[in-house]
Design a protein around this motif. Structure first.
Motif, PDB file in Angstrom:
ATOM      1  N   THR A 160       0.827  -1.203   0.000  1.00  0.00           N
ATOM      2  CA  THR A 160       0.000   0.000   0.000  1.00  0.00           C
ATOM      3  C   THR A 160       0.863   1.255   0.000  1.00  0.00           C
ATOM      4  O   THR A 160       0.532   2.252  -0.659  1.00  0.00           O
ATOM      5  CB  THR A 160      -0.949   0.006   1.208  1.00  0.00           C
ATOM      6  OG1 THR A 160      -1.639  -1.249   1.280  1.00  0.00           O
ATOM      7  CG2 THR A 160      -1.971   1.118   1.087  1.00  0.00           C
TER       8      THR A 160
ATOM      9  N   ALA B 261       0.658   4.081  -2.878  1.00  0.00           N
ATOM     10  CA  ALA B 261       0.369   5.480  -2.561  1.00  0.00           C
ATOM     11  C   ALA B 261       1.339   6.402  -3.282  1.00  0.00           C
ATOM     12  O   ALA B 261       0.953   7.465  -3.781  1.00  0.00           O
ATOM     13  CB  ALA B 261       0.445   5.705  -1.051  1.00  0.00           C
TER      14      ALA B 261
ATOM     15  N   LEU C 240      -3.030   8.220   1.428  1.00  0.00           N
ATOM     16  CA  LEU C 240      -3.166   6.925   2.100  1.00  0.00           C
ATOM     17  C   LEU C 240      -3.835   7.143   3.449  1.00  0.00           C
ATOM     18  O   LEU C 240      -3.302   7.861   4.308  1.00  0.00           O
ATOM     19  CB  LEU C 240      -1.790   6.283   2.284  1.00  0.00           C
ATOM     20  CG  LEU C 240      -1.708   5.023   3.159  1.00  0.00           C
ATOM     21  CD1 LEU C 240      -2.631   3.937   2.636  1.00  0.00           C
ATOM     22  CD2 LEU C 240      -0.263   4.530   3.240  1.00  0.00           C
TER      23      LEU C 240
ATOM     24  N   CYS D 175      -8.846   8.298  -1.164  1.00  0.00           N
ATOM     25  CA  CYS D 175      -7.664   7.700  -0.534  1.00  0.00           C
ATOM     26  C   CYS D 175      -7.553   6.202  -0.811  1.00  0.00           C
ATOM     27  O   CYS D 175      -8.552   5.519  -1.044  1.00  0.00           O
ATOM     28  CB  CYS D 175      -7.733   7.893   0.986  1.00  0.00           C
ATOM     29  SG  CYS D 175      -7.812   9.589   1.561  1.00  0.00           S
ATOM     30  N   LEU D 176      -6.332   5.708  -0.745  1.00  0.00           N
ATOM     31  CA  LEU D 176      -6.114   4.283  -0.563  1.00  0.00           C
ATOM     32  C   LEU D 176      -6.333   3.994   0.918  1.00  0.00           C
ATOM     33  O   LEU D 176      -6.193   4.882   1.758  1.00  0.00           O
ATOM     34  CB  LEU D 176      -4.697   3.891  -0.971  1.00  0.00           C
ATOM     35  CG  LEU D 176      -4.278   4.180  -2.416  1.00  0.00           C
ATOM     36  CD1 LEU D 176      -2.843   3.723  -2.645  1.00  0.00           C
ATOM     37  CD2 LEU D 176      -5.217   3.508  -3.397  1.00  0.00           C
TER      38      LEU D 176
END
Length: 289
Positions: A29, A33, A40, A189-190
């Motif tokens: 992740t 990002a 994130l 967002c992630l």
């Protein structure tokens, strides 16, 4: 486009080199990002390494960390920018017979602008990690301030126009999930959920941060911490507190984390008297079974 990490494996290795042991999901992740230039959102209980992840990304990439610490009552003046009104007033007083149009154009310039974390991060041309810490502690209205930054990496200042990032920061938002964030924020967002690590991983983290900790004591420590987190406490021990406990045991030259040693040092990991009393009682009962 700024290249933060070359791959998930590169993210894992470079974060590890800073002392942050990222699991596969976290490393992947973090890589995404940076590669996708998406903010994130990291959610989870207090003390699991959410804030430290942003710091580790900054250390691993040599970037500057810009931090916005969120709290109830945070407003635009503290998050984005405000004008230096005292300085503007002095300029107006010194303007004499100048017309308002000339004075207006003079006082609404960079010279009178006080930048706060969001605008500071947007304007920086060097690699920057923007940490928006504990975003769930703000009022819901503050999330509206974030949307322009999170979606377009820009800030609109009515008197100056729109300031767009020439170099997008690596943005990390953290949340302890004390309230649900808006779908508008989440959509931009992630998402990464961090929880307390299992005993094996926590042991690895503790021993990497506390060289010289005996294997026996490390095993005992993570076992006790895991049992404490199963209790209904006001505040469960964080990973940082596990590390502090390990350092305490070395400082006191404790080679066996028995009941007496736990009782003597429990204040390092539990900070409420009710938690302390419950833990002592439950651990004593467990030892007699």
């Amino acid at each position: 486009m700024t290249s933060w990490f070359a791959s998930p494996d590169d993210a894992s290795a470079r974060l590890h080199a800073t002392g942050y042991l990222a699991d596969a999901a976290t490393a992947t992740t973090a890589y995404l990002a940076g590669a996708l230039e998406k903010p994130l959102l990291v959610e989870g209980p207090a003390g699991v390494g959410k804030t430290e992840l942003a710091k580790a990304v900054a250390r691993a990439s040599g970037a500057e960390l810009v931090r916005l610490q969120c709290y109830e009552g945070l407003d635009e003046a503290r998050a984005l920018y405000e004008w230096n009104y005292k300085k503007q007033l002095l300029r107006i007083q010194a303007s004499g017979d100048e017309g308002w149009d000339e004075t207006h154009d003079d006082i609404f310039t960079d010279e009178f602008l006080l930048t706060r974390p969001l605008l500071t991060a947007i304007r920086r041309e060097e690699p920057t990690v923007l940490l928006i810490d504990e975003v769930d502690k703000t009022d819901v209205e503050v999330e509206g301030l974030l949307l322009e930054v999170l979606s377009d990496f820009q800030v609109t200042i009515p008197e100056l126009g729109t300031v767009t990032a020439t170099r997008r920061p690596f943005v990390v938002l953290t949340s302890n999930a004390t309230r649900e964030l808006s779908e508008a924020v989440k959509r931009r967002c992630l998402f990464l959920h961090l929880d307390y690590p299992d005993s094996e991983r926590e042991r690895e983290i503790v021993t990497s941060q506390v060289p010289g900790l005996p294997d026996k004591v490390a095993t005992q420590l993570v076992e006790v911490v895991a049992r404490l987190r199963e209790l209904e406490l006001k505040k469960a021990p964080s990973i940082a507190e596990s590390i502090d406990w390990a350092r305490t045991l070395i400082a006191l030259e404790i080679g066996d984390l028995d009941e007496e040693a736990v009782r003597r040092t429990l204040g390092v990991v539990l900070k409420h008297s009710s938690d302390h009393e419950r833990a002592v009682k439950e651990l004593r009962l467990a030892a007699t079974r």
